[in-house]
Design a protein around this motif. Structure first.
Motif, PDB file in Angstrom:
ATOM      1  N   ALA A 150      40.949 -18.671  10.647  1.00  0.00           N
ATOM      2  CA  ALA A 150      40.307 -19.245   9.467  1.00  0.00           C
ATOM      3  C   ALA A 150      39.140 -18.352   9.071  1.00  0.00           C
ATOM      4  O   ALA A 150      38.330 -17.978   9.909  1.00  0.00           O
ATOM      5  N   ASN A 151      39.053 -17.995   7.797  1.00  0.00           N
ATOM      6  CA  ASN A 151      37.910 -17.187   7.345  1.00  0.00           C
ATOM      7  C   ASN A 151      36.787 -18.108   6.873  1.00  0.00           C
ATOM      8  O   ASN A 151      36.882 -19.328   6.994  1.00  0.00           O
ATOM      9  N   SER A 152      35.730 -17.545   6.319  1.00  0.00           N
ATOM     10  CA  SER A 152      34.572 -18.340   5.919  1.00  0.00           C
ATOM     11  C   SER A 152      34.906 -19.372   4.844  1.00  0.00           C
ATOM     12  O   SER A 152      34.227 -20.390   4.729  1.00  0.00           O
ATOM     13  N   GLY A 153      35.933 -19.119   4.055  1.00  0.00           N
ATOM     14  CA  GLY A 153      36.368 -20.086   3.054  1.00  0.00           C
ATOM     15  C   GLY A 153      37.309 -21.129   3.617  1.00  0.00           C
ATOM     16  O   GLY A 153      37.864 -21.944   2.906  1.00  0.00           O
ATOM     17  N   ASN A 154      37.484 -21.119   4.934  1.00  0.00           N
ATOM     18  CA  ASN A 154      38.345 -22.048   5.660  1.00  0.00           C
ATOM     19  C   ASN A 154      39.809 -21.952   5.231  1.00  0.00           C
ATOM     20  O   ASN A 154      40.540 -22.934   5.257  1.00  0.00           O
ATOM     21  N   THR A 155      40.226 -20.776   4.795  1.00  0.00           N
ATOM     22  CA  THR A 155      41.635 -20.541   4.509  1.00  0.00           C
ATOM     23  C   THR A 155      42.221 -19.707   5.634  1.00  0.00           C
ATOM     24  O   THR A 155      41.504 -19.010   6.353  1.00  0.00           O
ATOM     25  N   GLN A 156      43.505 -19.782   5.808  1.00  0.00           N
ATOM     26  CA  GLN A 156      44.176 -19.059   6.888  1.00  0.00           C
ATOM     27  C   GLN A 156      44.476 -17.625   6.462  1.00  0.00           C
ATOM     28  O   GLN A 156      45.029 -17.407   5.384  1.00  0.00           O
ATOM     29  N   VAL A 157      44.106 -16.666   7.300  1.00  0.00           N
ATOM     30  CA  VAL A 157      44.423 -15.261   7.058  1.00  0.00           C
ATOM     31  C   VAL A 157      45.081 -14.694   8.302  1.00  0.00           C
ATOM     32  O   VAL A 157      44.728 -15.047   9.430  1.00  0.00           O
ATOM     33  N   LEU A 158      46.059 -13.829   8.122  1.00  0.00           N
ATOM     34  CA  LEU A 158      46.712 -13.188   9.260  1.00  0.00           C
ATOM     35  C   LEU A 158      45.689 -12.369  10.032  1.00  0.00           C
ATOM     36  O   LEU A 158      44.884 -11.636   9.445  1.00  0.00           O
ATOM     37  N   ALA A 159      45.705 -12.494  11.369  1.00  0.00           N
ATOM     38  CA  ALA A 159      44.743 -11.775  12.207  1.00  0.00           C
ATOM     39  C   ALA A 159      45.367 -11.504  13.573  1.00  0.00           C
ATOM     40  O   ALA A 159      46.087 -12.342  14.116  1.00  0.00           O
ATOM     41  N   ASP A 160      45.105 -10.323  14.128  1.00  0.00           N
ATOM     42  CA  ASP A 160      45.601  -9.985  15.458  1.00  0.00           C
ATOM     43  C   ASP A 160      44.867 -10.791  16.522  1.00  0.00           C
ATOM     44  O   ASP A 160      43.680 -11.072  16.395  1.00  0.00           O
ATOM     45  N   ALA A 161      45.579 -11.166  17.574  1.00  0.00           N
ATOM     46  CA  ALA A 161      45.039 -12.003  18.643  1.00  0.00           C
ATOM     47  C   ALA A 161      45.041 -11.248  19.967  1.00  0.00           C
ATOM     48  O   ALA A 161      45.921 -10.439  20.222  1.00  0.00           O
ATOM     49  N   SER A 162      44.064 -11.546  20.808  1.00  0.00           N
ATOM     50  CA  SER A 162      43.943 -10.823  22.079  1.00  0.00           C
ATOM     51  C   SER A 162      44.882 -11.338  23.160  1.00  0.00           C
ATOM     52  O   SER A 162      45.237 -10.598  24.070  1.00  0.00           O
ATOM     53  N   ASP A 163      45.282 -12.605  23.089  1.00  0.00           N
ATOM     54  CA  ASP A 163      46.103 -13.176  24.157  1.00  0.00           C
ATOM     55  C   ASP A 163      47.063 -14.201  23.571  1.00  0.00           C
ATOM     56  O   ASP A 163      46.659 -15.285  23.180  1.00  0.00           O
ATOM     57  N   SER A 164      48.329 -13.835  23.490  1.00  0.00           N
ATOM     58  CA  SER A 164      49.354 -14.713  22.927  1.00  0.00           C
ATOM     59  C   SER A 164      50.509 -14.839  23.912  1.00  0.00           C
ATOM     60  O   SER A 164      50.668 -14.023  24.812  1.00  0.00           O
ATOM     61  N   HIS A 165      51.323 -15.855  23.697  1.00  0.00           N
ATOM     62  CA  HIS A 165      52.444 -16.141  24.584  1.00  0.00           C
ATOM     63  C   HIS A 165      53.618 -16.612  23.742  1.00  0.00           C
ATOM     64  O   HIS A 165      53.433 -17.239  22.710  1.00  0.00           O
ATOM     65  N   VAL A 166      54.813 -16.351  24.207  1.00  0.00           N
ATOM     66  CA  VAL A 166      55.997 -16.887  23.549  1.00  0.00           C
ATOM     67  C   VAL A 166      57.071 -17.137  24.612  1.00  0.00           C
ATOM     68  O   VAL A 166      57.189 -16.391  25.587  1.00  0.00           O
ATOM     69  N   VAL A 167      57.803 -18.222  24.433  1.00  0.00           N
ATOM     70  CA  VAL A 167      58.916 -18.604  25.309  1.00  0.00           C
ATOM     71  C   VAL A 167      60.119 -18.851  24.407  1.00  0.00           C
ATOM     72  O   VAL A 167      59.995 -19.485  23.370  1.00  0.00           O
ATOM     73  N   ALA A 168      61.283 -18.336  24.804  1.00  0.00           N
ATOM     74  CA  ALA A 168      62.513 -18.553  24.025  1.00  0.00           C
ATOM     75  C   ALA A 168      63.535 -19.270  24.906  1.00  0.00           C
ATOM     76  O   ALA A 168      63.736 -18.902  26.062  1.00  0.00           O
ATOM     77  N   ILE A 169      64.168 -20.288  24.329  1.00  0.00           N
ATOM     78  CA  ILE A 169      65.141 -21.106  25.053  1.00  0.00           C
ATOM     79  C   ILE A 169      66.418 -21.197  24.229  1.00  0.00           C
ATOM     80  O   ILE A 169      66.373 -21.479  23.032  1.00  0.00           O
ATOM     81  N   GLY A 170      67.546 -20.944  24.859  1.00  0.00           N
ATOM     82  CA  GLY A 170      68.844 -21.017  24.194  1.00  0.00           C
ATOM     83  C   GLY A 170      69.887 -20.346  25.062  1.00  0.00           C
ATOM     84  O   GLY A 170      69.590 -19.842  26.138  1.00  0.00           O
ATOM     85  N   ASP A 171      71.108 -20.339  24.593  1.00  0.00           N
ATOM     86  CA  ASP A 171      72.194 -19.702  25.346  1.00  0.00           C
ATOM     87  C   ASP A 171      72.223 -18.219  25.080  1.00  0.00           C
ATOM     88  O   ASP A 171      72.158 -17.796  23.922  1.00  0.00           O
TER      89      ASP A 171
END
Length: 124
Positions: free
Chosen positions: A101-122
């Motif tokens: 969230a920027n100062s106008g409280n809108t969402q902007v794309l931003a790089d993150a230092s620590d992310s996770h993802v899990v994928a489930i399926g066949d």
């Protein structure tokens, strides 16, 4: 693979490591995108690619049987989302987007230092 039941019963039980239980993650990754794109740990992930600020493409080593698999992202300091339109999802590639969230409280794309993802399926 030795089970934890050995601790309780004193009897060692094993399971073939090629057997994957229904519902267990078929791929996972812990990664960062803030300073550089870095994979900190993963299973069945072959690459992480920079698609611009806050946007990453993740490629599975062994693809899924079809595009109906589920992937769940999480992030330590931003909102993180999947590609709701599915336009960046194939049997072996999926997209993750992190937002701050920027100062106008809108969402902007931003790089993150620590992310996770899990994928489930066949798997294919």
């Amino acid at each position: 693979l030795t089970t934890s039941d050995q601790v309780n019963t004193g009897t060692e039980k094993s399971i073939d490591t090629s057997y994957v239980f229904n519902g267990t993650p078929r791929a996972w990754m812990n990664y960062g995108t803030s300073a550089s794109f870095s994979i900190f740990g993963s299973f069945n992930i072959s690459s992480l690619s920079d698609q611009g600020a806050g946007s990453a493409h993740i490629t599975a080593t062994n693809g899924f049987a079809d595009e109906t698999y589920t992937y769940i992202p999480a992030c330590n300091n931003y909102h993180i989302l999947t590609d709701a339109s599915g336009s960046n999802k194939t049997t072996s590639l999926f997209a993750v987007f992190s937002y701050a969230a920027n100062s106008g409280n809108t969402q902007v794309l931003a790089d993150a230092s620590d992310s996770h993802v899990v994928a489930i399926g066949d798997l294919a």
